[in-house]
Design an enzyme around this catalytic site. Structure first.
Site, PDB file in Angstrom:
ATOM      1  CG  ASP A  84       1.508   7.182   2.860  1.00  0.00           C
ATOM      2  OD1 ASP A  84       0.913   6.179   3.285  1.00  0.00           O
ATOM      3  OD2 ASP A  84       2.689   7.148   2.467  1.00  0.00           O
ATOM      4  CB  SER A 127       4.660   6.713  -1.081  1.00  0.00           C
ATOM      5  OG  SER A 127       4.497   6.786   0.302  1.00  0.00           O
ATOM      6  CG  ASP A 143       2.547   3.568  -0.028  1.00  0.00           C
ATOM      7  OD1 ASP A 143       2.478   4.510   0.784  1.00  0.00           O
ATOM      8  OD2 ASP A 143       3.568   2.875  -0.174  1.00  0.00           O
ATOM      9  CG  ASP A 172       4.567   3.608   3.285  1.00  0.00           C
ATOM     10  OD1 ASP A 172       3.987   4.710   3.265  1.00  0.00           O
ATOM     11  OD2 ASP A 172       5.632   3.398   2.669  1.00  0.00           O
TER      12      ASP A 172
END
Length: 450
Positions: free
Chosen positions: A241, A101, A243, A245
């Site tokens: 960010d 992340s 990833d 999410d």
């Protein structure tokens, strides 16, 4: 949290803590736990972000999955919420995302989703951990046609983009949108999506090289996009960010619009449209006091959870609520996806701008925030912050001085070796002083020696 699983899957320094050997075992044990009731050759989707360690861990993980008879479909680089959506859309038995992340490039992580597209329950994670800790691996080892297979499903990205477009009623013609993709998983997705929605696009942080993910860009560095928005004279900026999410927005005058304000704007709009389930929003203890004050003025109810989007989602499912999230930019529109989704949240926000005809600065100004400061302190053992007497003493002293006009939250991070110190008070000067006073004690008592 367990021995391996934190609040968002298994994380660690790639090739040191999160090794290929562990990834292989996670593939075997996790794949077995999630698919053992499915029958022959269950299907599992596997994806990753842009980290240099991603392909190494992906190869090991897939080997583990195939070794217990699973058919693997590789999605390549795609966002975490893209994986969650495609799991259900493709009728997969489970899916796995390889990402850490917003963490630095040295870290990586492995998180599982069930067939419904939701993250695993504590019980499922505990069962996987028990298998990981078993001295002897006694899981099935099929051979010949009993082995799993590997195929590519890179067209899944386009299916996800087409789905996102169906969640809003407006295109974005006439809007100039600045995008910061954190050199991560949204680097190709975001520009494609907003081009399809007829927006003018300026992008940064969209040239991943395996090493530059989250490096001075993305939702944890919104100041970079703020300067970019002003330079490009954009109407709005969206910072994702690594990833994808999370999202943090920037208004047309370069001001940061965090997750609290995005949730507030969307909650107000959904309520006006009669679409906010039970007239309620779910948030965490990190949300600003001004967020709750604004909700009360709108007569919107709130449910508060511990920090972590998984806890927000749990509360949303239990109460049948359809909007929730975190100040950090994890925002869940449960009518449309099962997890925080930066792209989805971004288009929902701009859809409100278009529907109301208001600039983002106007919409964001309707929620007044208390001064807030957050310090992240790297420590040797984050879990001992809750029982350190000197830390407890300084917190009590500060809370007494506040006399109810502010709050303190000191907690271990769920994903990194950090203690987070958050303070809100009536003035910026008080906020800074209180936060530094508490942080100094945490550093003295617990910080790693550099």
């Amino acid at each position: 949290m367990g021995k391996y699983f934190g609040t968002d899957g298994v994380r660690g320094v790639a090739n040191s803590e999160l090794t290929p050997e562990l990834a292989f075992r996670l593939g075997r044990m996790g794949g077995y736990v999630l698919t053992r009731h499915v029958g022959e050759h269950p299907r599992v989707l596997v994806a990753r972000d842009t980290r240099i360690s991603g392909e190494m861990l992906e190869s090991a993980l897939i080997a583990g999955l195939v070794s217990v008879g699973i058919e693997v479909m590789r999605l390549g680089v795609i966002s975490t919420p893209g994986v969650a959506y495609l799991t259900k859309a493709q009728g997969a038995s489970a899916s796995v995302m390889i990402s850490a992340s917003h963490n630095p490039v040295d870290d990586n992580g492995i998180k599982f989703f069930g067939s419904d597209g939701f993250k695993l329950s504590d019980d499922q994670e505990e069962e996987i951990e028990q298998l990981l800790d078993t001295a002897e691996d006694t899981l099935p080892r099929p051979s010949g046609e009993g082995l799993g297979t590997v195929s590519d499903y890179f067209e899944g990205k386009q299916k996800y983009i087409q789905y996102l477009k169906q969640t809003i009623e407006n295109d974005f013609n006439g809007y100039h949108i600045a995008l910061d993709c954190a050199n991560g998983a949204t680097s190709g997705l975001a520009t494609h999506l907003f081009a399809d929605l007829d927006a003018e696009i300026s992008s940064m942080g969209a040239s991943p090289n395996g090493l530059n993910i989250n490096d001075g860009v993305g939702s944890t560095h919104p100041e970079a996009l703020a300067a970019f928005v002003l330079d490009k004279k954009a109407d709005v900026g969206l910072a994702f960010d690594g990833d994808g999410d999370r999202v943090i927005a920037i208004d047309e005058i370069g001001q940061i619009v965090d997750g609290d304000k995005i949730m507030f704007i969307c909650a107000k709009y959904l309520r006006e449209q009669g679409l906010l389930n039970s007239n309620t929003i779910v948030s965490t203890v990190m949300s600003n006091l001004g967020f709750y004050k604004g909700l009360r003025e709108l007569e919107i109810e709130d449910v508060q959870t511990a920090v972590g989007d998984r806890y927000v989602v749990e509360a949303m499912r239990e109460g049948n609520y359809n909007l929730g999230g975190e100040q950090s930019g994890h925002i869940i529109f449960l009518d449309h996806n099962t997890t925080g989704d930066g792209l989805l949240s971004g288009i929902q926000l701009i859809n409100v701008m278009k529907a109301t005809g208001k600039k983002l600065s106007e919409l964001a100004s309707e929620m007044k925030t208390f001064p807030q400061k957050l310090e992240n302190i790297r420590v040797s053992d984050k879990n001992h912050v809750t029982d350190n007497p000197k830390v407890s003493k300084v917190i009590s002293e500060v809370e007494a001085e506040m006399a109810g006009n502010g709050r303190v939250l000191v907690r271990p991070s769920g994903t990194e070796p950090l203690v987070r110190v958050m303070v809100e008070a009536a003035t910026k000067e008080e906020t800074d002083e209180y936060c530094e006073r508490i942080s100094a004690v945490v550093r003295s008592e617990m910080a790693l020696n550099d």
